[in-house]
Design an enzyme around this catalytic site. Structure first.
Site, short mmCIF file in Angstrom:
data_model
loop_
_atom_site.label_atom_id
_atom_site.label_comp_id
_atom_site.label_asym_id
_atom_site.label_seq_id
_atom_site.Cartn_x
_atom_site.Cartn_y
_atom_site.Cartn_z
N CYS A 13 19.20 -16.85 -3.97
CA CYS A 13 19.63 -15.61 -3.33
C CYS A 13 19.35 -14.42 -4.24
O CYS A 13 18.88 -14.57 -5.37
CB CYS A 13 21.12 -15.67 -2.97
SG CYS A 13 22.20 -15.72 -4.41
N ASP A 431 -14.20 11.38 -1.79
CA ASP A 431 -15.36 11.81 -2.56
C ASP A 431 -16.57 11.66 -1.65
O ASP A 431 -16.58 10.81 -0.75
CB ASP A 431 -15.51 10.93 -3.80
CG ASP A 431 -16.78 11.24 -4.56
OD1 ASP A 431 -16.95 12.41 -4.94
OD2 ASP A 431 -17.59 10.33 -4.74
#
Length: 746
Positions: A13, A431
């Protein structure tokens, strides 16, 4: 600093995750430790002075198992997960059988009129006590073992809740069985809870088993990638062909690859030609042609012809190994949203125990008779229904599946933070060169003048440019060769810097260059000026050609737009994003490319060192920016951006700097990355909503808040069923993400 990958076994857990992290961080020299419940792994950043033994001891001393990848490679630990699931399956089987017998034997105690058919010995409280004890100390022993290890270190987790709840019912029932007269004389009701004890234990084991199986489905990425590797290689040594294990291949070895085989390692083609299926790398199924000196990647599939290759990268240095390592690190990393869960997990179990004690005390003093049973029922129900597992699994399972789907689609995600951050991006900068354009010039137009034909114009220009090393000249030569034109050697060749070329071919003087060169040599080009202007406005470079003092025409060369760019830009704009283009080109070329790509805004004439400044400026306006680039000069901008995306066909520097690597020079992958991030984050919020909502709503119900008004009291067995299903539901919900598909940009 170094990175250490560790496998951690025994966690169940979010509280377990919290404890392991704290223990690792206590080791002097450990700067960061991220523990993942879904993958049962830990990623540790530490100084070189810290040994693996110290890290393993830190985990083992708090009751968990640990295993470290010593050589930096990633191991396939799916066998351990399968072994855990197999062990749980056996526990579920034995627990179910014994629980079924206990339930039958409990019928006469629960419904006397309906239990007359049950054999008297089976209904005996002593037999039920023995059977329940077998369940508690057999299949249920894991809860006690883990609880002891946890409590010994001054902490608590889900196992403590389960152990406290089932033990309360078991000991209460056992005491009434062994000392019935004494306890009933003190006012304790003669109620047996053997059925509750065994059913809860079995249901939680079933939940754990289903959870383990489901988690196995979320963590298949590493195993799938490892299975892509060839097992052997055909090497040429001493003039002979030998088949050797893959791990024995060395850099420089000559390897023979036949049709249908996986390429063993990374290298270059020495002899032969073929087509190669690189879908494992790029997500694209169309084979790629490979010829002399072309690079080939290990684990891709040779389709058509045999070839000989030379190994250039082996072992953990191959592209596949780097992908495996990157996916493993991404799956084990933590998203920022996980911090919420970590804080709650630290207080969750103590808070639940406190709520259970308070509810039991309240009902013991003010509850209806028998108040003792009311108090015990609420105490057990609160402990059993609380589920830190669902909280612990909500985020990491989604991250694991999200990164796996990314890898399947040729998108490598550096870490969970990057995956989460993409969702918040509102501005994407591309770019130009090599990103939205092909990155290499090609001939786009041939405009012959007067009596000259396209063939005569291109053949003359290519024959002259064949002696040049200029990229534009190479484009002209390639165009002629593709058309099958035979090129001739010029008798004289002169490069005129900044203007063009002058050469003599077959006794004729040929000029190729700009308009200024033509004017200086007295060549009349008035009839070509309008065409040249139009070409330049469309981002193309017009090259004037003259033969023997007469204008022969124009050859236009340009770095062309990639095929998918326009649709991808439209798709990103449809997702609500602002799309920009960044380029060092002059204003005219930038405007033409942006217009063709459908990009509304662009920044032109940006020097490489100023690209990061352009990103900063947008960030200063409050925008969350993603930068997409492929070159060394893009690396600063990729690092500055909130999310850097590197085209995988680019340089290693750009990919190292980026948060996300697109393994194919395909802008559509940017759209897929954005959609995947949004889908993954949506899944995380659904999981967290379910996990939090489940605990917030059902813990008060288990404590009995509905009893005064509606007379509703939660049966502990139903609480056990709800707890078992909560974690499973979170994992199953996450598995829906595996249906995510990359769709063409539209």
């Amino acid at each position: 600093m170094k990175k250490v990958n560790m496998s951690v076994s025994g966690m169940s857990c979010a509280s377990c995750v919290n404890r392991v992290e704290k223990s690792l961080k206590k080791v002097e020299g450990v700067e960061e430790a991220n523990v993942n419940l879904a993958s049962h792994s830990a990623q540790i950043r530490t100084s070189d002075a810290v040994t693996t033994e110290q890290l393993i001891q830190a985990v083992e001393k708090i009751g968990f198992g640990a295993d470290v990848d010593e050589d930096g490679s990633v191991k396939d630990r799916s066998d351990k997960q399968e072994s855990e699931a197999s062990s749980l399956k056996k526990s579920v089987l034995w627990s179910s059988i014994l629980t079924a017998v206990v339930l039958v034997g409990s019928i006469p105690h629960m419904m006397p009129h309906w239990g007359t058919w049950v054999p008297a010995f089976l209904a005996s409280p002593y037999v039920l006590l023995i059977l329940t004890t077998f369940v508690q100390l057999g299949p249920g022993r894991r809860f006690y073992t883990k609880s002891y290890q946890v409590l010994k270190n001054g902490s608590a987790d889900m196992n403590v809740l389960v152990a406290m709840g089932t033990t309360s019912a078991w000991l209460y029932s056992g005491a009434l069985t062994l000392f019935p007269a004494y306890l009933t004389g003190l006012g304790f009701p003669n109620e047996l809870y053997y059925d509750v004890t065994t059913v809860i234990t079995t249901l939680i084991l079933v939940g754990r088993y289903l959870e383990a199986k489901a988690k196995g489905q979320t963590s298949t990425a590493i195993k799938k990638l490892m299975n892509l590797q060839a097992k052997t290689a055909r090497v040429v040594r001493g003039g002979e062909q030998l088949e050797i294990p893959l791990e024995d291949v060395e850099i420089g070895d000559e390897l023979i690859v036949r049709p249908g085989e996986r390429i063993p390692v990374d290298g270059i083609v020495l002899k032969g030609a073929s087509t190669v299926d690189e879908s494992m790398l790029t997500g694209e199924s169309i084979p790629v042609e490979k010829q002399l000196d072309d690079p080939v990647i290990g684990a891709t599939i040779n389709k058509s012809g045999s070839f000989t290759m030379q190994a250039s990268k082996v072992g953990k240095d191959t592209v596949l190994s780097q992908i495996i390592r990157m996916v493993n690190e991404a799956q084990g990393s933590k998203a920022p949203i996980q911090r919420i869960v970590d804080v709650i997990a630290a207080y969750f179990v103590p808070a639940v125990v406190l709520i259970a004690l308070i509810s039991a005390a309240v009902w013991f003093f003010i509850g209806p008779e028998p108040a003792t049973i009311m108090a015990l029922t609420t105490f057990i129900a609160v402990l059993i229904i609380a589920c830190p597992c669902a909280l612990g699994l909500a985020t990491p399972t989604a991250i694991m599946v999200g990164t796996e789907k990314g890898a399947e689609n040729g998108i490598l995600i550096k870490d969970a933070t990057s995956l989460e951050r993409v969702k918040h991006v509102d501005t994407i900068i591309f770019d130009k060169t090599g990103t939205i354009t092909e990155g290499r010039p090609v001939v786009t137009d041939l405009l012959p003048q007067g009596a000259f034909t396209e063939e005569a114009l291109l053949r003359a220009a290519a024959s002259v440019e064949n002696s040049s090393e200029h990229p534009l000249g190479e484009a002209i030569v390639d165009a002629a060769k593709q058309r099958g034109y035979k090129l001739e050697e010029p008798e004289r060749f002169q490069s005129i810097t900044g203007h063009g070329i002058e050469a003599v071919l077959n006794g004729q003087t040929i000029l190729i260059g700009n308009d200024k060169l033509m004017r200086e040599r007295g060549i009349e080009t008035a009839s070509l000026q309008n065409e040249a202007k139009t070409l330049a406005e469309n981002g193309k470079t017009p090259m004037f050609t003259a033969i023997e003092g007469e204008a022969a025409g124009l050859v236009a060369v340009a770095d062309t737009l990639k095929q998918d760019v326009k649709k991808s830009v439209q798709a990103l704009q449809g997702l609500g994003m602002k799309v920009l283009m960044l380029t060092g080109d002059h204003e005219g070329t930038a405007a033409a490319i942006a217009r063709e790509a459908g990009i509304d805004d662009y920044i032109a004439e940006v020097l490489p060192e100023h690209k990061a400044d352009a990103v900063k400026k947008l960030q200063a306006e409050g925008r969350v920016v993603a930068m997409v680039g492929d070159g060394i000069n893009d690396a600063p901008a990729l690092a500055q951006a909130d999310v850097g995306m590197a085209i995988g066909t680019g340089t290693d520097v750009a990919m190292e700097t980026a948060n996300i690597t697109l393994m194919k020079g395909d802008v559509a992958k940017v759209v897929t990355a954005v959609r995947l991030s949004r889908s993954t984050m949506r899944m995380i919020w659904q999981n967290l909503g379910w996990a939090f909502g489940y605990n917030v709503v059902l813990i008060p119900v288990a404590a009995g808040v509905l009893f005064p008004v509606f007379g509703i009291l939660l049966n502990p067995m139903l609480a056990g069923l709800a707890m078992a299903l909560s974690s499973v539901s979170v994992v199953l919900n996450t598995l829906r993400l595996r249906k995510f598909k990359s769709i063409p940009a539209a």
